[in-house]
Design a protein around this motif. Structure first.
Motif, short mmCIF file in Angstrom:
data_model
loop_
_atom_site.label_atom_id
_atom_site.label_comp_id
_atom_site.label_asym_id
_atom_site.label_seq_id
_atom_site.Cartn_x
_atom_site.Cartn_y
_atom_site.Cartn_z
N ASN A 151 -1.89 7.23 8.33
CA ASN A 151 -0.94 6.19 7.93
C ASN A 151 -0.96 5.08 8.98
N PRO A 152 -1.27 3.82 8.62
CA PRO A 152 -1.40 2.76 9.63
C PRO A 152 -0.09 2.44 10.35
N VAL A 153 1.05 2.65 9.70
CA VAL A 153 2.33 2.38 10.35
C VAL A 153 2.59 3.43 11.43
N VAL A 154 2.31 4.68 11.10
CA VAL A 154 2.45 5.76 12.08
C VAL A 154 1.45 5.57 13.22
N ARG A 166 0.81 -1.22 0.00
CA ARG A 166 0.00 0.00 0.00
C ARG A 166 0.85 1.27 0.00
N GLY A 167 2.17 1.11 0.00
CA GLY A 167 3.05 2.26 -0.14
C GLY A 167 3.42 2.96 1.15
N PHE A 168 3.14 2.35 2.29
CA PHE A 168 3.49 2.97 3.57
C PHE A 168 4.89 2.56 4.04
N VAL A 169 5.39 1.46 3.50
CA VAL A 169 6.71 0.96 3.84
C VAL A 169 7.46 0.64 2.55
N THR A 170 8.72 1.00 2.49
CA THR A 170 9.57 0.59 1.38
C THR A 170 10.46 -0.55 1.85
N ALA A 171 10.42 -1.67 1.14
CA ALA A 171 11.29 -2.80 1.44
C ALA A 171 12.54 -2.66 0.58
N THR A 172 13.67 -2.35 1.21
CA THR A 172 14.90 -2.15 0.46
C THR A 172 15.58 -3.50 0.21
N PRO A 173 16.21 -3.69 -0.94
CA PRO A 173 16.82 -4.99 -1.27
C PRO A 173 17.87 -5.40 -0.25
#
Length: 565
Positions: free
Chosen positions: A501-504, A415-422
């Motif tokens: 924002n659900p993460v916040v 949903r775009g709230f977290v970026t998963a970095t490689p």
């Protein structure tokens, strides 16, 4: 008139009396009664999907009478379901599908104050499903702890052991009840035994005192197992709690919308009944108590016990939280040392105005390279802080973090709230790219980058080399107490707008404060059970934004104790 029809008339009269106000009930209890009456009336529609099995109502009523009260003033007497309990039974078991005869409701949420025979009622439901089934059913009673799971299970044992009709028809060894005729079982589960929950196929899953469940872990295990059952039922039964960041409160809010006739939320397969004091009710008014206590407040001994509990709560304010949640069934956001009133925080959610061309304060909180890293923004306009954030997590650690923290990082990522970095560590270059990209979108008149020194030297220097103003925010009470307090006050004054924002939101609900010997307050990562990095990043930004010339009330500041020469 048949006995079954007498029972149905009791249920209908009860629902009508609730709606008409002849029986005192809270708003959501009335909504549940209205829903029942509407659904019952719709049964006359030939194109409708459901019918009402009146014989099932009689069966459930007669099954309950086989057992005896094991506690309270009625100990040893046969159980006679009161109208309130009969109403729930009618909803759960009697609405059936015309297409296949299966139950309409496959989920139920029942919220009651303590001592209203919840455990007794659950035990009756459990044995009704397990002992009268034509299949080999599996019934699981799940509490967060082994002790909680055992409470209802012990009630099952007490009831069936004292029932002459069931003598020699079951075994109760190896931590479960087994019905000889069908092979059906009733077994307690808890988080200690969560791994054994996988692979089970519940016909009935009972989640007891869901407010105490820190995650959806046990609930999700049971729900996933019900897909193998054609006529499964999941029942949540609970009192209110004092942690609004729990999955139970999320369920409560959702079902409040489902029940609300003026809300568009619908779920035709989910039954709910919520008995609580309404927000405007005086807790000292005994006439209100039945709203949360449909059984306890119906007899004098029960009323007297509530009087005693209230007296203690009034004499000892530290007991009031328990009285409100356990006896009045109100959700109260009063975790020990909790930073935020989550009710106030939710009221600050809104749509962001146009934010381009303004001064932007950007804070970041860099975790250990294998953990959650967050960026937060605070953009003040006319003394109102517009805040939002974004978080980063290593892709290779995402599943591990989901398993440990029981949070939907994969959904947040999608949903775009977290970026998963490689890789297995956070890519700080991607964090920098995000900050620069966001600043490019905002086209600010000015920027301040506010950061915690820990692990941030390289990123801070890189941003400084790009011509940005970078300010260190020391992570000590002397520097963080004022912005932490000011941000909280701004939320209470509704001078904060956030983007929900659900993460916040999760991080804000996790935040716990620590005070030094001088009473200076700051957020504590050591005390907080779960991640607080997203709100910590916003507080870093707020440490500078609160002094913005477009935000500060100069007259108030000059006359405050904070001003000095």
């Amino acid at each position: 008139m048949s006995h079954a029809q007498v029972l149905l008339d009791r249920v209908l009269d009860y629902a009508e009396d609730i709606v008409a106000g002849k029986i005192t009930a809270c708003k959501k209890h009335k909504w549940s009664a209205k829903r029942f009456l509407r659904d019952f009336e719709n049964l006359e529609n030939e194109e409708g999907k459901y019918y009402f099995d009146i014989d099932e109502l009689e069966n459930f009523h007669e099954w309950a009478k086989l057992f005896k009260h094991t506690k309270g003033v009625l100990t040893g007497q046969p159980i006679e379901l009161v109208d309130f309990q009969l109403f729930i039974g009618a909803n759960l078991f009697c609405f059936k599908r015309k297409a296949n005869g299966r139950r309409r409701f496959n989920k139920a949420y029942i919220q009651l104050a303590r001592k209203n025979a919840k455990t007794q009622f659950l035990a009756i439901i459990s044995t009704y499903v397990a002992f009268l089934s034509e299949e080999q059913d599996e019934c699981y009673i799940a509490g967060w702890s082994r002790e909680q799971s055992s409470i209802c299970y012990e009630e099952v044992l007490s009831q069936i052991r004292a029932c002459d009709l069931l003598r020699n028809k079951f075994s109760d060894s190896y931590g479960k009840v087994k019905h000889y005729k069908t092979g059906s079982v009733i077994q307690p589960l808890s988080r200690e035994a969560r791994k054994t929950g996988d692979g089970k196929n519940p016909s009935l899953g009972v989640v007891d005192e869901y407010h105490a469940h820190e995650t959806r872990e046990i609930y999700d295990v049971l729900v996933s197992g019900t897909v193998a059952r054609a006529n499964a039922l999941m029942v949540i039964i609970t009192t209110a709690g004092f942690d609004l960041a729990t999955p139970c409160f999320e369920e409560y809010e959702y079902l409040s919308k489902v029940l609300d006739p003026d809300n568009d939320a619908e779920n035709d397969e989910y039954f709910a009944i919520i008995c609580e004091l309404d927000p405007e009710d005086d807790i000292k008014d005994e006439e209100n108590w039945i709203k949360a206590n449909p059984i306890v407040a119906s007899y004098e001994e029960g009323i007297e016990s509530l009087r005693q509990e209230l007296k203690i709560a009034l004499d000892m304010p530290n007991k009031m939280r328990a009285f409100l949640t356990k006896n009045m069934n109100r959700w109260v956001d009063q975790k020990d040392n909790a930073y935020m009133d989550m009710g106030k925080w939710r009221k600050c959610a809104g749509i962001m105005p146009e934010l381009s061309g303004l001064k932007v304060y950007c804070g970041f909180d860099l975790s250990a390279t294998m953990d959650l890293t967050s960026v937060g923004f605070d953009i003040p306009i006319d003394r109102v802080h517009h805040v939002f954030g974004h978080s980063f997590l290593p892709e290779e650690r995402l599943r591990e973090k989901m398993a440990i923290e029981k949070q939907p990082y994969d959904i947040w990522r999608d949903r775009g709230f977290v970026t998963a970095t490689p890789g297995e560590v956070v890519n700080y270059h991607m964090v920098e790219e995000y900050i620069l990209r966001k600043l490019d979108e905002l086209n600010p008149s000015d920027v301040e980058i506010c950061h915690d020194r820990w692990n941030a030297a390289h990123l801070a220097q890189s941003l400084m080399n790009r011509g940005l103003t970078v300010v260190e925010i020391p992570q000590i009470p002397k520097h963080l107490a004022l912005p932490t307090k000011n941000f909280l006050e701004s939320v209470f004054d509704k001078r904060v707008v956030h983007d929900d924002n659900p993460v916040v939101n999760w991080a804000v609900g996790n935040a716990v404060t620590h005070e030094d010997h001088q009473g200076n307050m700051m957020l504590s990562k050591k005390v907080s059970k779960n991640k607080i990095d997203p709100i910590a990043a916003i507080i870093n930004a707020h440490a500078r934004a609160m002094h913005d010339e477009n935000n500060i009330d100069l007259n108030a500041y000059l006359t405050s104790s904070e001003f000095s020469f």
